[in-house]
Design a protein around this motif. Structure first.
Motif, mmCIF file in Angstrom:
data_model
loop_
_atom_site.group_PDB
_atom_site.id
_atom_site.type_symbol
_atom_site.label_atom_id
_atom_site.label_comp_id
_atom_site.label_asym_id
_atom_site.label_seq_id
_atom_site.Cartn_x
_atom_site.Cartn_y
_atom_site.Cartn_z
ATOM 1 N N LYS A 261 -21.874 -15.851 52.426
ATOM 2 C CA LYS A 261 -20.739 -14.935 52.514
ATOM 3 C C LYS A 261 -19.646 -15.430 51.580
ATOM 4 C CE LYS A 261 -17.802 -11.824 53.688
ATOM 5 N NZ LYS A 261 -17.923 -10.487 53.052
ATOM 6 N N MET A 262 -19.359 -14.644 50.544
ATOM 7 C CA MET A 262 -18.313 -15.014 49.605
ATOM 8 C C MET A 262 -16.947 -14.625 50.161
ATOM 9 S SD MET A 262 -18.049 -14.206 45.529
ATOM 10 C CE MET A 262 -17.336 -12.565 45.631
ATOM 11 N N ARG A 263 -15.943 -15.387 49.788
ATOM 12 C CA ARG A 263 -14.588 -15.050 50.200
ATOM 13 C C ARG A 263 -14.170 -13.703 49.617
ATOM 14 N NH1 ARG A 263 -10.007 -19.372 49.735
ATOM 15 N NH2 ARG A 263 -10.981 -20.134 47.823
ATOM 16 N N THR A 264 -13.262 -13.049 50.315
ATOM 17 C CA THR A 264 -12.792 -11.747 49.871
ATOM 18 C C THR A 264 -11.791 -11.908 48.724
ATOM 19 O OG1 THR A 264 -11.172 -11.861 51.656
ATOM 20 C CG2 THR A 264 -13.183 -10.622 52.068
ATOM 21 N N GLY A 265 -11.359 -10.790 48.181
ATOM 22 C CA GLY A 265 -10.412 -10.833 47.078
ATOM 23 C C GLY A 265 -11.056 -11.389 45.823
ATOM 24 N N ARG A 266 -10.312 -12.176 45.103
ATOM 25 C CA ARG A 266 -10.793 -12.744 43.847
ATOM 26 C C ARG A 266 -11.234 -14.192 43.986
ATOM 27 N NH1 ARG A 266 -6.467 -10.411 39.341
ATOM 28 N NH2 ARG A 266 -6.815 -8.191 39.768
ATOM 29 N N LYS A 267 -11.401 -14.652 45.206
ATOM 30 C CA LYS A 267 -11.836 -16.029 45.428
ATOM 31 C C LYS A 267 -13.335 -16.132 45.132
ATOM 32 C CE LYS A 267 -7.720 -16.994 46.962
ATOM 33 N NZ LYS A 267 -6.769 -17.773 46.164
ATOM 34 N N PRO A 268 -13.738 -17.058 44.262
ATOM 35 C CA PRO A 268 -15.134 -17.076 43.811
ATOM 36 C C PRO A 268 -16.076 -17.942 44.633
ATOM 37 C CG PRO A 268 -13.858 -18.591 42.477
ATOM 38 C CD PRO A 268 -12.896 -17.995 43.489
ATOM 39 N N ASP A 269 -15.615 -18.473 45.772
ATOM 40 C CA ASP A 269 -16.502 -19.329 46.567
ATOM 41 C C ASP A 269 -16.633 -18.768 47.971
ATOM 42 O OD1 ASP A 269 -14.639 -21.309 48.510
ATOM 43 O OD2 ASP A 269 -13.601 -20.422 46.807
ATOM 44 N N GLY A 270 -17.496 -19.377 48.761
ATOM 45 C CA GLY A 270 -17.709 -18.908 50.118
ATOM 46 C C GLY A 270 -18.496 -19.901 50.950
ATOM 47 N N CYS A 271 -19.038 -19.429 52.060
ATOM 48 C CA CYS A 271 -19.787 -20.260 52.998
ATOM 49 C C CYS A 271 -21.257 -19.852 52.991
ATOM 50 C CB CYS A 271 -19.234 -20.107 54.413
ATOM 51 S SG CYS A 271 -17.554 -20.732 54.631
ATOM 52 N N ALA A 272 -22.116 -20.836 53.151
ATOM 53 C CA ALA A 272 -23.557 -20.579 53.219
ATOM 54 C C ALA A 272 -24.150 -21.315 54.414
ATOM 55 C CB ALA A 272 -24.256 -21.025 51.934
ATOM 56 N N ILE A 273 -25.109 -20.674 55.064
ATOM 57 C CA ILE A 273 -25.929 -21.337 56.081
ATOM 58 C C ILE A 273 -27.372 -21.212 55.616
ATOM 59 C CG2 ILE A 273 -26.670 -21.412 58.484
ATOM 60 C CD1 ILE A 273 -24.063 -20.185 59.320
ATOM 61 N N CYS A 274 -28.035 -22.347 55.496
ATOM 62 C CA CYS A 274 -29.421 -22.384 55.029
ATOM 63 C C CYS A 274 -30.251 -23.117 56.082
ATOM 64 C CB CYS A 274 -29.519 -23.099 53.682
ATOM 65 S SG CYS A 274 -28.277 -22.577 52.467
ATOM 66 N N PHE A 275 -31.426 -22.580 56.375
ATOM 67 C CA PHE A 275 -32.260 -23.210 57.404
ATOM 68 C C PHE A 275 -33.694 -23.290 56.920
ATOM 69 C CE2 PHE A 275 -32.029 -18.673 58.309
ATOM 70 C CZ PHE A 275 -33.363 -18.327 58.490
#
Length: 563
Positions: A261-275
């Motif tokens: 899930k990338m951050r909203t707006g113009r923020k180029p990073d986000g959170c990931a969950i990998c399993f």
């Protein structure tokens, strides 16, 4: 007479001087020049022809160290910085006194000494490439290399997967009971977005520039992930273009399924969950956006991600585990936004985690909460309640010793139209987030009607949530009381990263009463120990040559206990 080729001012230089040879090659001297220049005919590892008829008085010069001693002390010159570019290598003799060395020169943790044999020096460059985070599986391998962080496993149960120790009394259990136990590991890791690194370069003035390049950093980060081999990864500051081009494919090649899930707006990073697909299957993926266009309070672009996973093991009931990951707002003066973002994440968990019998499935919440241990926000997560009446917004996260945000939190903190109660659950059914999500959400709410708070509830300054959570880490070393740290850069060294979990009845490491609302639960088997600020500065803080984020990875092993 023996060193007459050197100017007297060079001969008088003490240890830890740097001399430039021919303006391009660099020699790091760790003892007096008169002792370290006896290479001709003495040291077989000298890579230039012998003998050496060079007039050093013309080619050697001492670099001018302008500025205060602190600037010189924090400069990043070490032997290992130059070995690959210089045409000859000098050994690293033992220092007379570690206390005499600048802080950045103390490269090993206390108790570790340089016992390198001469033959080990010839393999120095090969050893550098093999530097990695030390865990229980390879603690027996000796390492005398500089820049290595030593971390060890702390065990709370003799049945940890990594220990592989099973007492005979446990092997007598029935097959049914043994089948109802499922061990797995979870990592939380803020990997430091390259964009954020470059936008906040003042935090990394202690680092050599080449260590901050993504092409240098990503192989190190991937190596850490591969070696720690967690079954579930909760990653923060995952830059979208890097995720799309290399992170996702690299993790999939290691057997992970990735949700992002990338951050909203113009923020180029986000959170990931990998399993690991060998351990879990995906039931649902639920992104959470903390930005709300119609609510002025929620004008920030942070996000969360909540997954419901199905363990792949045979049991009588359909076990599930809820994994949440988030990165809350950093701003120390906006505790009102932090608490609201946290409430939105908890409300989403409350809508995902209910089971048919009215209890919650086991829950793990990971992330960078930008709050320190003991702060009001931290206590709210662990204790399940917070009376914020009279609380200044700058004190919510505890990030500042003398908080600048003095405005008192309003009652209530967030407006009614957010649709989340003071109990951190959804008050009304929100618009469908996805085409097929509505029916599943409504079914979960019907099974959990006792948790829905009516719109006419009395205004209160008391926040609550339904999850009695424990922290994997204790945040202080019991022997000394020295704080653990999860992040360390030029400005600070604190704990802001956490793994919280819902504990089983027999988990002695959990806080009392943590099992009240849960069906079964999680037993903490072990964790990868954290370090002190002093430990991290022995390797020049974070990031460094081998650890390429400004955060440490947190790692815990759990056992899922079905009741």
């Amino acid at each position: 007479g023996r060193h007459s080729m050197l100017p007297r001012h060079v001969q008088r230089l003490g240890r830890d001087c740097i001399a430039h040879w021919n303006g391009s090659q660099i020699l790091a001297l760790n003892s007096s020049v008169s002792n370290c220049t006896r290479w001709a005919g003495c040291y077989p590892w000298a890579s230039f022809p012998l003998p050496v008829p060079v007039d050093f008085s013309a080619n050697w010069r001492v670099p001018p160290f302008f500025g205060p001693w602190r600037q010189f002390q924090n400069s990043n010159w070490q032997l290992d910085n130059f070995t690959q570019s210089s045409c000859f290598h000098l050994p690293n003799p033992s220092m007379k006194s570690e206390g005499e060395e600048p802080l950045t020169k103390k490269r090993r943790l206390s108790g570790q000494h340089d016992t390198s044999a001469p033959e080990e020096e010839t393999n120095f460059s090969n050893q550098k490439e093999a530097l990695c985070l030390s865990v229980a599986q390879n603690e027996d391998k000796h390492s005398s290399k500089k820049g290595t962080i030593k971390r060890h496993w702390e065990y709370f149960c003799q049945h940890s997967r990594t220990m592989k120790i099973f007492e005979s009394k446990e092997t007598d259990q029935s097959n049914t009971e043994s089948e109802a136990k499922f061990d797995f590991t979870v990592m939380s890791y803020n990997i430091l977005s390259q964009n954020l690194l470059e936008d906040n370069s003042h935090l990394y003035r202690h680092c050599r520039q080449r260590l901050l390049i993504w092409t240098y950093r990503f192989p190190n980060i991937l190596q850490e992930i591969k070696q720690l081999d967690a079954d579930v990864l909760c990653l923060q500051e995952v830059q979208e273009d890097h995720y799309r081009t290399e992170i996702k494919s690299s993790l999939e090649s290691l057997g992970y399924h990735c949700e992002y899930k990338m951050r909203t707006g113009r923020k180029p990073d986000g959170c990931a969950i990998c399993f690991k697909t060998s351990k879990f299957s995906l039931i649902s993926s639920n992104p959470v956006e903390f930005f709300r266009r119609d609510i002025p309070l929620l004008d920030r672009d942070n996000v969360g991600l909540v997954l419901l996973l199905q363990p792949k093991f045979h049991c009588k009931t359909n076990a599930a585990i809820c994994i949440a990951n988030t990165h809350l707002l950093y701003n120390p003066r906006r505790g009102d936004i932090k608490l609201t973002q946290l409430a939105m994440l908890l409300a989403e968990i409350a809508s995902v985690a209910p089971q048919k019998d009215g209890t919650f499935c086991p829950i793990i919440i990971c992330g960078d909460f930008n709050s320190v241990p003991g702060s009001p926000l931290y206590r709210f997560i662990k204790e399940g309640k917070l009376n914020y009446e009279g609380l200044a917004i700058g004190k919510v996260s505890g990030q500042e010793q003398f908080p600048r945000g003095q405005r008192i939190l309003s009652i209530p903190i967030w407006p009614k139209k957010l649709g989340i109660s003071q109990n951190c659950v959804y008050e009304i059914k929100q618009q469908q987030k996805e085409e097929n999500a509505g029916e599943k959400w409504e079914a979960a709410k019907l099974d959990d009607t006792q948790e829905v708070v009516i719109a006419s509830e009395k205004l209160s300054s008391k926040l609550q949530h339904h999850f009695k959570l424990s922290s994997v880490y204790s945040h202080y070393f019991p022997e000394t009381g020295i704080p653990e740290v999860t992040t360390c850069h030029s400005r600070s060294a604190v704990t802001v990263d956490y793994i919280f979990y819902s504990a089983a009845n027999d988990d002695t490491t959990a806080q009392p009463g943590a099992e009240d609302s849960f069906h079964g639960g999680l037993k903490l088997l072990g964790r990868l120990a954290l370090l002190t600020e002093k430990d991290l500065w022995t390797v020049n803080g974070l990031p460094n040559e081998n650890n390429s984020s400004d955060h440490l990875p947190l790692l815990a092993e759990f056992r899922l206990i079905e009741r």
